[in-house]
Design a protein around this motif. Structure first.
Motif, PDB file in Angstrom:
ATOM      1  N   CYS A   4      -6.940  10.979  12.557  1.00 48.62           N
ATOM      2  CA  CYS A   4      -5.833  11.900  12.852  1.00 48.62           C
ATOM      3  C   CYS A   4      -4.490  11.291  12.476  1.00 48.62           C
ATOM      4  O   CYS A   4      -3.652  11.930  11.814  1.00 48.62           O
ATOM      5  N   PHE A   5      -4.263  10.041  12.884  1.00 46.55           N
ATOM      6  CA  PHE A   5      -2.987   9.385  12.592  1.00 46.55           C
ATOM      7  C   PHE A   5      -2.790   9.183  11.093  1.00 46.55           C
ATOM      8  O   PHE A   5      -1.679   9.301  10.575  1.00 46.55           O
ATOM      9  N   GLY A   6      -3.875   8.836  10.394  1.00 44.89           N
ATOM     10  CA  GLY A   6      -3.770   8.585   8.959  1.00 44.89           C
ATOM     11  C   GLY A   6      -3.382   9.821   8.172  1.00 44.89           C
ATOM     12  O   GLY A   6      -2.502   9.772   7.302  1.00 44.89           O
ATOM     13  N   ALA A  60      -6.196   3.019   5.920  1.00 45.43           N
ATOM     14  CA  ALA A  60      -7.193   3.393   4.915  1.00 45.43           C
ATOM     15  C   ALA A  60      -7.221   4.909   4.745  1.00 45.43           C
ATOM     16  O   ALA A  60      -7.289   5.424   3.625  1.00 45.43           O
ATOM     17  N   VAL A  61      -7.158   5.628   5.864  1.00 44.56           N
ATOM     18  CA  VAL A  61      -7.156   7.091   5.808  1.00 44.56           C
ATOM     19  C   VAL A  61      -5.897   7.581   5.093  1.00 44.56           C
ATOM     20  O   VAL A  61      -5.948   8.511   4.276  1.00 44.56           O
ATOM     21  N   THR A  62      -4.749   6.957   5.397  1.00 41.58           N
ATOM     22  CA  THR A  62      -3.496   7.335   4.744  1.00 41.58           C
ATOM     23  C   THR A  62      -3.593   7.152   3.235  1.00 41.58           C
ATOM     24  O   THR A  62      -3.153   8.015   2.463  1.00 41.58           O
ATOM     25  N   GLU A 104      -8.136  -1.276  -3.875  1.00 42.32           N
ATOM     26  CA  GLU A 104      -7.855  -0.477  -2.686  1.00 42.32           C
ATOM     27  C   GLU A 104      -9.147   0.008  -2.025  1.00 42.32           C
ATOM     28  O   GLU A 104      -9.266   0.015  -0.801  1.00 42.32           O
ATOM     29  N   TRP A 105     -10.108   0.434  -2.838  1.00 42.08           N
ATOM     30  CA  TRP A 105     -11.396   0.829  -2.258  1.00 42.08           C
ATOM     31  C   TRP A 105     -12.063  -0.364  -1.576  1.00 42.08           C
ATOM     32  O   TRP A 105     -12.701  -0.218  -0.527  1.00 42.08           O
ATOM     33  N   GLY A 106     -11.909  -1.567  -2.183  1.00 45.64           N
ATOM     34  CA  GLY A 106     -12.442  -2.758  -1.532  1.00 45.64           C
ATOM     35  C   GLY A 106     -11.775  -3.024  -0.202  1.00 45.64           C
ATOM     36  O   GLY A 106     -12.420  -3.428   0.775  1.00 45.64           O
ATOM     37  N   ALA A 107     -10.458  -2.772  -0.129  1.00 46.34           N
ATOM     38  CA  ALA A 107      -9.727  -2.960   1.126  1.00 46.34           C
ATOM     39  C   ALA A 107     -10.196  -1.967   2.177  1.00 46.34           C
ATOM     40  O   ALA A 107     -10.308  -2.301   3.358  1.00 46.34           O
ATOM     41  N   VAL A 114      -6.364  -7.780   7.576  1.00 44.48           N
ATOM     42  CA  VAL A 114      -6.194  -8.188   6.181  1.00 44.48           C
ATOM     43  C   VAL A 114      -6.437  -6.996   5.251  1.00 44.48           C
ATOM     44  O   VAL A 114      -5.700  -6.781   4.278  1.00 44.48           O
ATOM     45  N   GLY A 115      -7.462  -6.211   5.545  1.00 43.37           N
ATOM     46  CA  GLY A 115      -7.711  -5.016   4.738  1.00 43.37           C
ATOM     47  C   GLY A 115      -6.534  -4.059   4.774  1.00 43.37           C
ATOM     48  O   GLY A 115      -6.147  -3.477   3.751  1.00 43.37           O
TER      49      GLY A 115
END
Length: 288
Positions: free
Chosen positions: A10-12, A82-84, A100-103, A253-254
């Motif tokens: 929701c927040f993302g 990540a959602v953002t 970014e996908w790795g993160a 870190v991610g």
């Protein structure tokens, strides 16, 4: 943990919707604490939709904070970055790079470890000094906003996001230690949450969504986690402390790696090829 992850989703998404609404509103004064900008943003339907998601997310966060240690909830909320990033790639038409996908995977893996290691919430209720400290910290959020409003570009977005995260962190701690309607922690919750929204709206109106969200994640994760462990007796399952530490570090870190992700409208007014001369639809990574 499921409630905390629903809150993160929701927040993302809300951050991206609020960024669209804040940028569609008439520009404010440029201050980090700009009530007029917030009032103009509230006239945008997309911003109101973001606030609706925030309300659902906050309800889920309350459920999580009543059952899990603050560090576990805070790290779960780090998934909002990540959602953002994913939502920005869809709504702001930007391509996510492999890193970014790795993160995103790193954040999710860290959260999985935390979910396995976390025990129940601590039974500490905090001292009177801690309650007053939360109120002072909530007031300090406004000072951060006033100072950050003078900074340029991405630094402004990052510091305003950090200040917003501190405000939301005050909310996380206050929820655990409110003991009456006259408690300083209750006023800290109201002041911290309101100040955080002011700062976040200012950050999203001109800066990178992910830069601002990354600062927010750091602010609302590390400080409250330390308060939970040191003052509220939050603990892991017996023997699982190292796993919890690894999970927490991976999640943060991610989130920090995702802070390198850039989206359209990151800094300054859009030109023919997007913000800062970047080609529309491509990541803006210079200076990150």
């Amino acid at each position: 943990m499921v409630a905390a992850l629903v809150a993160a989703v929701c927040f993302g998404v809300a951050s991206v919707l609020q960024a669209k609404g804040a940028r569609a509103a008439e520009p404010g004064s440029g201050s980090g604490v700009d009530t007029r900008l917030l009032a103009r943003a509230l006239a945008q339907r997309v911003y109101i939709a973001g606030l609706g998601l925030d309300a659902v997310g906050f309800a889920m966060e309350l459920v999580a904070l009543r059952a899990l240690p603050i560090y576990a909830v805070g790290a779960a909320l780090a998934a909002s970055l990540a959602v953002t990033a994913v939502a920005a790639s869809r709504l702001l038409h930007v391509t996510l790079q492999r890193v970014e996908w790795g993160a995103v995977g790193t954040v999710c893996g860290g959260l999985a470890l935390l979910g396995l290691a976390s025990g129940g919430e601590g039974h500490g209720h905090g001292t009177s000094a801690l309650r007053w400290a939360t109120l002072l910290a909530a007031g300090g959020v406004l000072l951060v906003g006033l100072a950050a409003g003078r900074l340029p570009g991405r630094a402004r977005a990052a510091v305003l996001g950090l200040g917003a995260g501190l405000g939301f962190g005050v909310v996380e701690v206050s929820v655990r230690i409110i003991d009456s309607v006259t408690s300083p922690a209750l006023y800290a919750l109201l002041l911290g949450g309101g100040s955080a929204f002011l700062l976040l709206t200012s950050a999203l109106s001109k800066g990178s969504v992910t830069t601002a969200t990354a600062g927010m994640v750091i602010g609302e994760t590390i400080g409250p986690a330390l308060v939970g462990v040191l003052a509220l007796d939050d603990r892991t399952r017996p023997g699982w402390a190292p796993v919890a530490v690894v999970g927490f570090v991976l999640a943060v870190v991610g989130a920090l790696v995702l802070a390198r992700f850039g989206e359209g409208g990151a800094d300054g007014p859009p030109g023919p090829d997007g913000p800062d001369g970047a080609t529309a639809g491509s990541p803006v990574t210079s200076g990150r």
